[in-house]
Scaffold this motif. Structure first.
Motif, mmCIF file in Angstrom:
data_model
loop_
_atom_site.group_PDB
_atom_site.id
_atom_site.type_symbol
_atom_site.label_atom_id
_atom_site.label_comp_id
_atom_site.label_asym_id
_atom_site.label_seq_id
_atom_site.Cartn_x
_atom_site.Cartn_y
_atom_site.Cartn_z
ATOM 1 N N TRP A 75 -8.693 37.070 -49.617
ATOM 2 C CA TRP A 75 -7.926 38.196 -50.141
ATOM 3 C C TRP A 75 -7.247 38.950 -48.996
ATOM 4 O O TRP A 75 -6.045 39.233 -49.057
ATOM 5 C CB TRP A 75 -8.862 39.144 -50.894
ATOM 6 N N PHE A 76 -8.002 39.280 -47.961
ATOM 7 C CA PHE A 76 -7.448 40.058 -46.854
ATOM 8 C C PHE A 76 -6.408 39.253 -46.079
ATOM 9 O O PHE A 76 -5.372 39.801 -45.681
ATOM 10 C CB PHE A 76 -8.560 40.517 -45.907
ATOM 11 N N SER A 77 -6.679 37.971 -45.858
ATOM 12 C CA SER A 77 -5.728 37.150 -45.101
ATOM 13 C C SER A 77 -4.387 37.070 -45.805
ATOM 14 O O SER A 77 -3.325 37.187 -45.173
ATOM 15 C CB SER A 77 -6.305 35.739 -44.910
ATOM 16 N N GLN A 78 -4.420 36.889 -47.125
ATOM 17 C CA GLN A 78 -3.176 36.840 -47.888
ATOM 18 C C GLN A 78 -2.454 38.181 -47.842
ATOM 19 O O GLN A 78 -1.253 38.253 -47.595
ATOM 20 C CB GLN A 78 -3.492 36.453 -49.339
ATOM 21 N N PHE A 79 -3.204 39.253 -48.061
ATOM 22 C CA PHE A 79 -2.616 40.592 -48.073
ATOM 23 C C PHE A 79 -2.067 40.972 -46.701
ATOM 24 O O PHE A 79 -0.950 41.483 -46.575
ATOM 25 C CB PHE A 79 -3.673 41.609 -48.518
ATOM 26 N N LEU B 211 -1.116 39.104 -44.112
ATOM 27 C CA LEU B 211 0.058 38.344 -43.686
ATOM 28 C C LEU B 211 1.318 38.791 -44.411
ATOM 29 O O LEU B 211 2.401 38.904 -43.808
ATOM 30 C CB LEU B 211 -0.184 36.851 -43.916
ATOM 31 N N ILE B 212 1.197 39.048 -45.711
ATOM 32 C CA ILE B 212 2.356 39.501 -46.479
ATOM 33 C C ILE B 212 2.761 40.909 -46.061
ATOM 34 O O ILE B 212 3.939 41.224 -45.906
ATOM 35 C CB ILE B 212 2.049 39.416 -47.985
ATOM 36 N N TRP B 213 1.774 41.780 -45.860
ATOM 37 C CA TRP B 213 2.079 43.148 -45.412
ATOM 38 C C TRP B 213 2.730 43.133 -44.031
ATOM 39 O O TRP B 213 3.698 43.848 -43.779
ATOM 40 C CB TRP B 213 0.771 43.954 -45.369
ATOM 41 N N TYR B 214 2.212 42.293 -43.117
ATOM 42 C CA TYR B 214 2.707 42.267 -41.744
ATOM 43 C C TYR B 214 4.129 41.718 -41.681
ATOM 44 O O TYR B 214 4.985 42.251 -40.963
ATOM 45 C CB TYR B 214 1.785 41.405 -40.877
ATOM 46 N N ALA B 215 4.409 40.649 -42.446
ATOM 47 C CA ALA B 215 5.755 40.064 -42.434
ATOM 48 C C ALA B 215 6.758 40.965 -43.140
ATOM 49 O O ALA B 215 7.926 41.029 -42.759
ATOM 50 C CB ALA B 215 5.734 38.692 -43.086
ATOM 51 N N ASN B 216 6.308 41.670 -44.194
ATOM 52 C CA ASN B 216 7.140 42.622 -44.933
ATOM 53 C C ASN B 216 8.424 41.983 -45.460
ATOM 54 O O ASN B 216 9.495 42.587 -45.412
ATOM 55 C CB ASN B 216 7.476 43.843 -44.061
ATOM 56 N N LEU B 217 8.310 40.743 -45.940
ATOM 57 C CA LEU B 217 9.464 40.066 -46.539
ATOM 58 C C LEU B 217 9.545 40.464 -48.013
ATOM 59 O O LEU B 217 8.543 40.399 -48.728
ATOM 60 C CB LEU B 217 9.314 38.546 -46.417
ATOM 61 N N PRO B 218 10.709 40.867 -48.488
ATOM 62 C CA PRO B 218 10.816 41.376 -49.868
ATOM 63 C C PRO B 218 10.307 40.401 -50.920
ATOM 64 O O PRO B 218 9.640 40.800 -51.877
ATOM 65 C CB PRO B 218 12.318 41.631 -50.029
ATOM 66 N N GLU B 219 10.610 39.089 -50.745
ATOM 67 C CA GLU B 219 10.208 38.123 -51.764
ATOM 68 C C GLU B 219 8.702 37.915 -51.807
ATOM 69 O O GLU B 219 8.162 37.400 -52.790
ATOM 70 C CB GLU B 219 10.903 36.770 -51.544
ATOM 71 N N GLU B 220 7.987 38.314 -50.761
ATOM 72 C CA GLU B 220 6.526 38.221 -50.755
ATOM 73 C C GLU B 220 5.882 39.570 -51.074
ATOM 74 O O GLU B 220 4.904 39.645 -51.815
ATOM 75 C CB GLU B 220 6.035 37.727 -49.395
ATOM 76 N N ALA B 221 6.434 40.644 -50.504
ATOM 77 C CA ALA B 221 5.819 41.967 -50.649
ATOM 78 C C ALA B 221 5.888 42.496 -52.075
ATOM 79 O O ALA B 221 5.082 43.352 -52.458
ATOM 80 C CB ALA B 221 6.492 42.960 -49.692
#
Length: 434
Positions: A300-304, A306-316
């Motif tokens: 859960w944390f790894s997925q969250f 990585l998505i938070w850190y990259a901050n790409l709209p299609e993922e965030a």
């Protein structure tokens, strides 16, 4: 006290499901029907209808029209899908656990083996429900199934979804779904049959056959479980993707399945069955729950992160909907999942003694099952219901599924000895200590 002998350790035990127990399961099912009916009536009367406008405003009127079943019907369809995916996944964990123990040559778990075999009883009815719900309600569940969505000449054309048309198309989707469920059902039946034949005939032939069958199943399950998570859960958020999502869904199924196994073993022990199960078996099951609750949190944390850190709209967008979207109505569930699925089992089961106490394990197991049901709720609702979510219909459907599952589960449990009397590692399990 008499010394345990091999003859004593191999004594068969048969579960007798009393009429009173069956009535309890029926009452759960009936209570679910009543709660569901109340929820449907309230939703049809328009209670909470202001959320519909909020959802349409947030995501565009054209999107709301494209998925335009009445809110009460859409909630029912989504709830059926949500609960069936949850229960089918937990059922397959029973077969997965048995296969894993065979391949690992594990002896400690032999006494609880029949519980895991019985858990797979829901796979076949779950497969039927899944196909029926998909055919009847796919437009309410999956945006990619709408007419014209992949047609460049259509006003509803979506280039991103069209780019996934080779994978996300109805015929191929149905083929994959039938394949997943067919594989899981076949191997659950095969391992069950070998186990029962071993009870009748003895010898080590069936044990070695089970190891070979289990090895093949584990390879197929590793692929099919991840792909089923993409199809049944991730494609609900069709614009979003995560390379870790298959592991995430499996982790949720896995820890729920272990909790269900532990809870069943405790209830059987307290009812006078599983005479040779001891605190060491509970300790090992408790370690599984403790360890894999941490594993679920790690994924859960790894997925969250990585998505938070990259901050790409299609993922965030996935986390934006669940953390602050729709006036924040999913935010509390987001943090509740972390609390009940990680913090609670981690803190309660931290000590050795806690893992060996039935009352502590029962509390944690019930919390974990509820928590991961809530986890799946959070996977489905923001993408399908937007701001029109609720809980009355959803809890009603969950109770219906729970009552039906318990009936099938206990019926399968009662059809064979709870103790696999001719398993080569039975004595190791009987004398297991940690």
């Amino acid at each position: 006290m008499a010394t345990l002998t091999h003859h004593e350790s191999a004594t068969a035990e048969y579960l007798e499901v009393s009429p009173r127990t069956n009535r309890k399961f029926l009452m759960i099912l009936v209570a679910g029907v009543v709660v569901l009916a109340i929820g449907l009536i309230l939703s049809a009367m328009g209670i909470g209808a202001h959320h519909e406008a909020a959802g349409a405003a947030a995501h565009g009127a054209e999107h709301a029209q494209a998925e335009g079943s009445p809110i009460w019907l859409k909630r029912l369809i989504v709830s059926l899908w949500h609960n069936n995916v949850f229960f089918v996944g937990v059922s397959t964990i029973g077969t997965f656990f048995v296969a894993l123990q065979y391949v690992a040559y594990a002896g400690w778990s032999v006494l609880i083996k029949r519980i895991n075999e019985a858990m797979s009883a829901w796979i076949l009815p779950g497969a039927i429900i899944m196909l029926v719900v998909f055919f009847l309600g796919r437009h309410d569940l999956f945006h990619w199934t709408h007419e014209g969505i992949m047609d460049p000449k259509s006003e509803h054309y979506d280039a991103i979804i069209a780019g996934k048309s080779g994978f996300l198309n109805t015929p191929f989707y149905i083929i994959r779904t039938v394949l997943y469920l067919g594989i899981w059902w076949f191997f659950s039946q095969r391992l069950r049959k070998l186990s029962l034949e071993e009870d009748l005939n003895g010898g080590t032939e069936y044990f070695h056959k089970s190891i070979n069958v289990s090895a093949l199943f584990l390879v197929l399950y590793a692929v099919s479980s991840s792909m089923s998570a993409w199809d049944w859960v991730m494609s609900v958020d069709v614009h979003w993707f995560s390379t870790m999502f298959g592991w995430y869904v499996f982790a949720s199924w896995w820890v729920t399945g272990i909790a269900a196994t532990t809870l069943t073993a405790i209830y059987l022990k307290q009812a006078g069955y599983l005479r040779f199960m001891n605190a060491s078996h509970l300790h090992d099951l408790g370690k599984f729950i403790f360890g894999f609750s941490i594993f679920w949190t790690y994924v859960w944390f790894s997925q969250f992160m990585l998505i938070w850190y990259a901050n790409l709209p299609e993922e965030a967008v996935y986390y934006n909907q669940r953390l602050g979207g729709f006036n924040g109505q999913y935010t509390w569930i987001f943090f509740f999942n972390l609390l009940i699925n990680f913090a609670f089992p981690f803190l309660v089961l931290m000590t050795r003694d806690a893992k060996r106490q039935m009352i502590m394990l029962k509390i944690v197991c019930i919390a974990v099952i509820i928590g991961h049901w809530s986890d799946f709720y959070l996977m489905f609702m923001p993408a399908t219901m937007k701001a029109d979510n609720g809980f009355i219909i959803e809890i009603g459907v969950a109770l219906i599924f729970l009552g039906a599952f318990l009936m099938l589960f206990t019926k399968r449990l009662s059809q064979a000895s709870l103790v696999p009397v001719h398993h080569p590692f039975l004595d190791e399990s009987v004398h297991h200590t940690t």
